[in-house]
Design a protein around this motif. Structure first.
Motif, PDB file in Angstrom:
ATOM      1  N   ARG A   1       0.829  -1.309  -0.060  1.00 20.34           N
ATOM      2  CA  ARG A   1      -0.112   0.190   0.002  1.00 20.34           C
ATOM      3  C   ARG A   1       0.811   1.237   0.031  1.00 20.34           C
ATOM      4  O   ARG A   1       0.456   2.341  -0.542  1.00 20.34           O
ATOM      5  CB  ARG A   1      -0.910   0.074   1.322  1.00 20.34           C
ATOM      6  CG  ARG A   1      -2.151  -1.018   0.879  1.00 20.34           C
ATOM      7  CD  ARG A   1      -3.219  -0.844   2.057  1.00 20.34           C
ATOM      8  NE  ARG A   1      -2.756  -1.020   3.394  1.00 20.34           N
ATOM      9  CZ  ARG A   1      -2.517  -1.830   4.026  1.00 20.34           C
ATOM     10  NH1 ARG A   1      -3.045  -2.815   3.618  1.00 20.34           N
ATOM     11  NH2 ARG A   1      -2.274  -2.069   5.574  1.00 20.34           N
TER      12      ARG A   1
ATOM     13  N   ASP B   1       3.807   1.323  -1.175  1.00 18.83           N
ATOM     14  CA  ASP B   1       4.407   1.485  -2.671  1.00 18.83           C
ATOM     15  C   ASP B   1       3.254   2.263  -3.625  1.00 18.83           C
ATOM     16  O   ASP B   1       3.558   2.993  -4.567  1.00 18.83           O
ATOM     17  CB  ASP B   1       5.038   0.178  -3.165  1.00 18.83           C
ATOM     18  CG  ASP B   1       6.671   0.077  -2.561  1.00 18.83           C
ATOM     19  OD1 ASP B   1       6.955   1.054  -1.844  1.00 18.83           O
ATOM     20  OD2 ASP B   1       7.180  -1.183  -2.838  1.00 18.83           O
ATOM     21  N   GLU B   2       2.155   1.735  -3.471  1.00 19.34           N
ATOM     22  CA  GLU B   2       0.989   2.140  -4.406  1.00 19.34           C
ATOM     23  C   GLU B   2       1.010   3.664  -4.217  1.00 19.34           C
ATOM     24  O   GLU B   2       0.758   4.541  -5.271  1.00 19.34           O
ATOM     25  CB  GLU B   2      -0.312   1.495  -3.906  1.00 19.34           C
ATOM     26  CG  GLU B   2      -0.390   0.150  -4.065  1.00 19.34           C
ATOM     27  CD  GLU B   2      -1.672  -0.470  -3.995  1.00 19.34           C
ATOM     28  OE1 GLU B   2      -2.682   0.432  -3.623  1.00 19.34           O
ATOM     29  OE2 GLU B   2      -1.902  -1.607  -3.918  1.00 19.34           O
ATOM     30  N   ARG B   3       1.200   4.298  -2.729  1.00 15.87           N
ATOM     31  CA  ARG B   3       0.876   5.636  -2.597  1.00 15.87           C
ATOM     32  C   ARG B   3       2.097   6.397  -3.018  1.00 15.87           C
ATOM     33  O   ARG B   3       1.986   7.374  -3.901  1.00 15.87           O
ATOM     34  CB  ARG B   3       0.789   5.772  -1.164  1.00 15.87           C
ATOM     35  CG  ARG B   3       1.005   7.310  -0.615  1.00 15.87           C
ATOM     36  CD  ARG B   3      -0.201   8.083  -1.063  1.00 15.87           C
ATOM     37  NE  ARG B   3       0.092   9.471  -0.694  1.00 15.87           N
ATOM     38  CZ  ARG B   3       0.151  10.044   0.321  1.00 15.87           C
ATOM     39  NH1 ARG B   3      -0.208   9.487   1.664  1.00 15.87           N
ATOM     40  NH2 ARG B   3       0.446  11.013   0.723  1.00 15.87           N
TER      41      ARG B   3
ATOM     42  N   GLN C   1       1.667   6.787  -6.918  1.00 13.92           N
ATOM     43  CA  GLN C   1       0.477   7.916  -7.154  1.00 13.92           C
ATOM     44  C   GLN C   1       1.079   9.153  -6.898  1.00 13.92           C
ATOM     45  O   GLN C   1       0.989  10.108  -7.685  1.00 13.92           O
ATOM     46  CB  GLN C   1      -0.601   7.476  -6.241  1.00 13.92           C
ATOM     47  CG  GLN C   1      -1.172   6.183  -6.553  1.00 13.92           C
ATOM     48  CD  GLN C   1      -2.413   6.109  -5.377  1.00 13.92           C
ATOM     49  OE1 GLN C   1      -2.636   6.643  -4.300  1.00 13.92           O
ATOM     50  NE2 GLN C   1      -3.235   4.985  -5.573  1.00 13.92           N
TER      51      GLN C   1
ATOM     52  N   THR D   1       7.927  -4.616  -8.052  1.00  9.34           N
ATOM     53  CA  THR D   1       6.859  -4.978  -9.280  1.00  9.34           C
ATOM     54  C   THR D   1       7.323  -4.861 -10.667  1.00  9.34           C
ATOM     55  O   THR D   1       6.472  -4.899 -11.604  1.00  9.34           O
ATOM     56  CB  THR D   1       5.678  -3.741  -9.114  1.00  9.34           C
ATOM     57  OG1 THR D   1       6.326  -2.481  -9.555  1.00  9.34           O
ATOM     58  CG2 THR D   1       5.109  -3.534  -7.968  1.00  9.34           C
TER      59      THR D   1
ATOM     60  N   PRO E   1       0.275  -3.327  -8.204  1.00 12.29           N
ATOM     61  CA  PRO E   1      -0.261  -2.300  -7.480  1.00 12.29           C
ATOM     62  C   PRO E   1      -1.032  -0.981  -8.121  1.00 12.29           C
ATOM     63  O   PRO E   1      -1.710  -0.422  -7.562  1.00 12.29           O
ATOM     64  CB  PRO E   1       0.632  -1.752  -6.569  1.00 12.29           C
ATOM     65  CG  PRO E   1       1.926  -2.268  -7.248  1.00 12.29           C
ATOM     66  CD  PRO E   1       1.667  -3.141  -8.078  1.00 12.29           C
ATOM     67  N   THR E   2      -0.460  -0.915  -9.381  1.00  7.91           N
ATOM     68  CA  THR E   2      -1.172   0.164 -10.314  1.00  7.91           C
ATOM     69  C   THR E   2      -1.378  -0.101 -11.555  1.00  7.91           C
ATOM     70  O   THR E   2      -0.950   0.359 -12.578  1.00  7.91           O
ATOM     71  CB  THR E   2       0.106   1.187 -10.242  1.00  7.91           C
ATOM     72  OG1 THR E   2       1.262   0.635 -10.753  1.00  7.91           O
ATOM     73  CG2 THR E   2       0.261   1.864  -8.803  1.00  7.91           C
TER      74      THR E   2
END
Length: 146
Positions: A38, A40-42, A45, A110, A120-121
């Motif tokens: 989560r 890393d997703e942020r 983003q 990823t 994640p994206t």
């Protein structure tokens, strides 16, 4: 006999449920791994948004800002320019003719795509894949967004 059969079915069902939960935890990772994904997703983003704002800045000024603080200080702009976990600023290096580098430290890998871990994206495509550790993206504000 029916009580022992019922008891056997209950034990078998419990074993299947426990095995399914264990497999899910192994495949998806525990709570710590999920938290890292989560974060890393942020990070991705945040970097994607910074990329968009740098492109807008370049379009308006025909130059890149000297640093992310200058970019984030624009009136009406709310922009995360530091890591959500460590609060260290994201690395930014402006170059020539709209070229720049954006860097962050990632906890997960990823780079291999969804086979390594879930992607994640997926909405950002493969441009934002990354290995674990420090990683920089070479970007160009003068080029059309892919």
């Amino acid at each position: 006999m029916s009580a022992s059969v019922g008891r056997g079915l209950l034990i078998a069902a419990a074993a299947v449920i426990i095995a399914a939960i264990a497999m899910a935890v192994v495949k998806m990772g525990g709570p710590g791994a999920q938290r890292q994904m989560r974060l890393d997703e942020r990070r991705v983003q945040d970097l994607s948004r910074i990329d968009q704002e740098l492109r807008s800045y370049f379009d308006a000024h025909k130059a890149l800002p000297p640093d992310l603080a200058r970019l984030a200080a624009q009136p009406g702009l709310s922009l995360a320019i530091s890591d959500p976990d460590t609060t260290a600023p994201y690395a930014y290096q402006p170059g020539q003719d709209g070229h720049f580098r954006l860097c962050a430290r990632f906890a997960t890998d990823t780079a291999q795509g969804p086979t390594q871990m879930r992607d994640p994206t997926p909405w950002l495509g493969t441009q934002w894949r990354h290995p674990a550790g420090d990683h920089c993206y070479e970007l160009d504000a003068s080029a059309a967004k892919p």
